[in-house]
Design a protein around this motif. Structure first.
Motif, PDB file in Angstrom:
ATOM      1  N   VAL A  70      -6.844 -11.472  -3.119  1.00 45.59           N
ATOM      2  CA  VAL A  70      -6.659 -10.466  -4.161  1.00 45.59           C
ATOM      3  C   VAL A  70      -7.700  -9.390  -3.947  1.00 45.59           C
ATOM      4  CG1 VAL A  70      -6.698  -9.992  -6.637  1.00 45.59           C
ATOM      5  CG2 VAL A  70      -5.841 -12.187  -5.810  1.00 45.59           C
ATOM      6  N   THR A  71      -7.317  -8.135  -3.837  1.00 45.89           N
ATOM      7  CA  THR A  71      -8.286  -7.078  -3.621  1.00 45.89           C
ATOM      8  C   THR A  71      -8.867  -6.642  -4.943  1.00 45.89           C
ATOM      9  OG1 THR A  71      -6.591  -5.389  -3.798  1.00 45.89           O
ATOM     10  CG2 THR A  71      -7.083  -6.229  -1.598  1.00 45.89           C
ATOM     11  N   ALA A  72     -10.195  -6.435  -4.960  1.00 44.19           N
ATOM     12  CA  ALA A  72     -10.854  -5.982  -6.174  1.00 44.19           C
ATOM     13  C   ALA A  72     -12.303  -5.687  -5.888  1.00 44.19           C
ATOM     14  CB  ALA A  72     -10.735  -7.038  -7.268  1.00 44.19           C
ATOM     15  N   ALA A  73     -13.009  -5.190  -6.893  1.00 43.04           N
ATOM     16  CA  ALA A  73     -14.439  -4.924  -6.764  1.00 43.04           C
ATOM     17  C   ALA A  73     -15.127  -5.392  -8.022  1.00 43.04           C
ATOM     18  CB  ALA A  73     -14.703  -3.438  -6.557  1.00 43.04           C
ATOM     19  N   ALA A  74     -16.296  -5.995  -7.873  1.00 46.08           N
ATOM     20  CA  ALA A  74     -17.069  -6.425  -9.031  1.00 46.08           C
ATOM     21  C   ALA A  74     -18.072  -5.354  -9.361  1.00 46.08           C
ATOM     22  CB  ALA A  74     -17.790  -7.734  -8.736  1.00 46.08           C
ATOM     23  N   ASN A 109      -8.897  -1.579  -5.842  1.00 41.54           N
ATOM     24  CA  ASN A 109      -9.955  -0.618  -5.523  1.00 41.54           C
ATOM     25  C   ASN A 109      -9.558   0.823  -5.821  1.00 41.54           C
ATOM     26  OD1 ASN A 109     -11.699  -2.605  -4.481  1.00 41.54           O
ATOM     27  ND2 ASN A 109     -10.620  -2.594  -2.535  1.00 41.54           N
ATOM     28  N   ASP A 110      -8.486   1.023  -6.557  1.00 46.88           N
ATOM     29  CA  ASP A 110      -7.944   2.362  -6.717  1.00 46.88           C
ATOM     30  C   ASP A 110      -8.856   3.307  -7.486  1.00 46.88           C
ATOM     31  OD1 ASP A 110      -5.738   1.416  -5.390  1.00 46.88           O
ATOM     32  OD2 ASP A 110      -4.477   1.227  -7.177  1.00 46.88           O
ATOM     33  N   ASN A 111      -9.696   2.759  -8.374  1.00 45.59           N
ATOM     34  CA  ASN A 111     -10.455   3.620  -9.277  1.00 45.59           C
ATOM     35  C   ASN A 111     -11.965   3.524  -9.076  1.00 45.59           C
ATOM     36  OD1 ASN A 111      -8.097   4.521 -10.890  1.00 45.59           O
ATOM     37  ND2 ASN A 111      -8.000   2.362 -11.441  1.00 45.59           N
ATOM     38  N   LEU A 112     -12.396   3.161  -7.863  1.00 47.27           N
ATOM     39  CA  LEU A 112     -13.830   2.975  -7.650  1.00 47.27           C
ATOM     40  C   LEU A 112     -14.612   4.269  -7.849  1.00 47.27           C
ATOM     41  CD1 LEU A 112     -14.078   0.494  -4.653  1.00 47.27           C
ATOM     42  CD2 LEU A 112     -13.900   0.054  -7.098  1.00 47.27           C
ATOM     43  N   ALA A 113     -14.064   5.381  -7.423  1.00 47.12           N
ATOM     44  CA  ALA A 113     -14.766   6.655  -7.594  1.00 47.12           C
ATOM     45  C   ALA A 113     -14.953   6.958  -9.075  1.00 47.12           C
ATOM     46  CB  ALA A 113     -13.992   7.776  -6.907  1.00 47.12           C
TER      47      ALA A 113
END
Length: 355
Positions: free
Chosen positions: A12-16, A251-255
């Motif tokens: 699952v792709t994501a960022a903490a 990761n679409d909204n990291l910025a």
């Protein structure tokens, strides 16, 4: 081949995301101890029975209430926890663990080697999607109160790592026959699930275990994990400051998240790509020619794929292994994919993807 930023050891792709300093909403100390830590999760646990548990995005729910036999640090080092030491025999088929003698569960029962043995056997025969990790476990023995011996049918280099994850979760043996085992866990971990304040599937409330054996691993008076499965809800929680740390669904909204003052912490984990496994050319004789496999790799614009699919949040690579894995020194011309970054909680630094 390219790797993505992800939340855990799952596909699952994501960022903490964690606030700089990694302190909860404290009312006293500035050290980050005390107060309440509020986390966001993208999926709830299906059960609190370790024999049916799974890791990845569900791991924080279990780590709060249970200890594992071993612990993997953020750098990948395996260190003691409930097991104070471990040793293999000469052919790596017998693993001997020494178990702590000063740990009690929240029901006041005592940790012993026999309790560990029962947990390991339950996991092997349980309903966890990871039960196959123990397929090579031939037997588990407890010759005395502080020794566990795991005999393998063949060497398994991943076994120590497994014991840092769901197979290594240890619950009170006296809870196994409890009718509410799935919703009221009894562990020896740093926190205790407050069932009265918990809404299953939505919000999980924990309080500090007053008798926890390792105070260095217990930083807060209370812990709340809110389930935010919708990506927009997770993003809104970040921007509004409703959580201290969260895993996002992608990761679409990291910025946008970084623009709100958050720090993204990640390391590489999963990859995306095409594996060419027919290297002998059994099914397609052309694949036996290394030049054909190389040509297939050249046909993919990996940097462009990483940019288009993950906004450059990852690393272009020629292999399935991340840089911190020993096999990463080997080279391959049989795959085209990407490597994700996996977040490290409470590490206030920014990771810049390299290509």
């Amino acid at each position: 081949m390219f790797r993505w930023k992800t939340t855990a050891a799952v596909a699952v792709t994501a960022a903490a995301l964690v606030l700089t300093g990694c302190s909860g909403s404290t009312s006293g100390s500035d050290s980050g101890s005390g107060g309440t830590l509020i986390l966001g999760a993208i999926t709830p646990p299906t059960t609190f029975d370790p024999a049916g548990s799974e890791w990845g995005n569900r791991s924080p729910f279990y780590q709060a209430v249970f200890d594992t036999l071993l612990v993997a640090t953020a750098d990948g080092e395996i260190v003691p926890s409930l097991a104070t030491s471990y040793e293999y025999n000469d052919d790596n088929t017998v693993l001997t663990l020494k178990i702590r003698d000063d740990v009690t569960f929240t029901d006041k029962s005592k940790l012993t080697a026999d309790v560990v043995k029962q947990n390991l056997e339950r996991f092997k025969t349980g309903t966890s999607p990871d039960a196959g990790y123990f397929a090579g476990v031939a037997s588990v023995e407890a010759p005395d109160d502080t020794t566990v011996v795991i005999t393998l049918s063949a060497p398994d280099p991943a076994m120590l790592n497994y014991l840092t994850r769901d197979p290594g979760l240890i619950a009170s043996a006296e809870s196994f026959d409890s009718p509410d085992l799935a919703t009221n866990p009894v562990g020896s971990g740093p926190y205790v699930l407050d069932t009265a304040a918990t809404v299953t599937g939505t919000s999980y409330s924990y309080t500090a275990n007053p008798d926890y054996w390792n105070k260095d691993w217990q930083h807060y008076d209370k812990l709340t994990i809110n389930v935010l499965q919708d990506a927009t809800a997770g993003l809104n929680a970040v921007k509004s400051g409703e959580v201290n740390g969260i895993k996002l669904a992608n990761n679409d909204n990291l910025a946008e998240v970084e623009g709100a003052g958050w720090t993204v912490n990640a390391n590489e984990l999963d990859f995306q790509g095409m594996l060419l496994l027919d290297r002998a050319g059994t099914m397609n004789p052309a694949i036996a020619d290394v030049r054909v496999r190389q040509a297939i790799n050249y046909a993919f614009d990996r940097p462009a794929l990483l940019k288009a699919l993950q906004n450059d949040n990852g690393t272009v690579t020629g292999q399935v292994f991340p840089e911190n894995s020993p096999p990463s020194t080997s080279r391959s011309t049989t795959a085209t994919a990407t490597t994700p970054r996996r977040p490290r909680s409470c590490s206030p630094r920014r990771v810049t993807p390299t290509v």
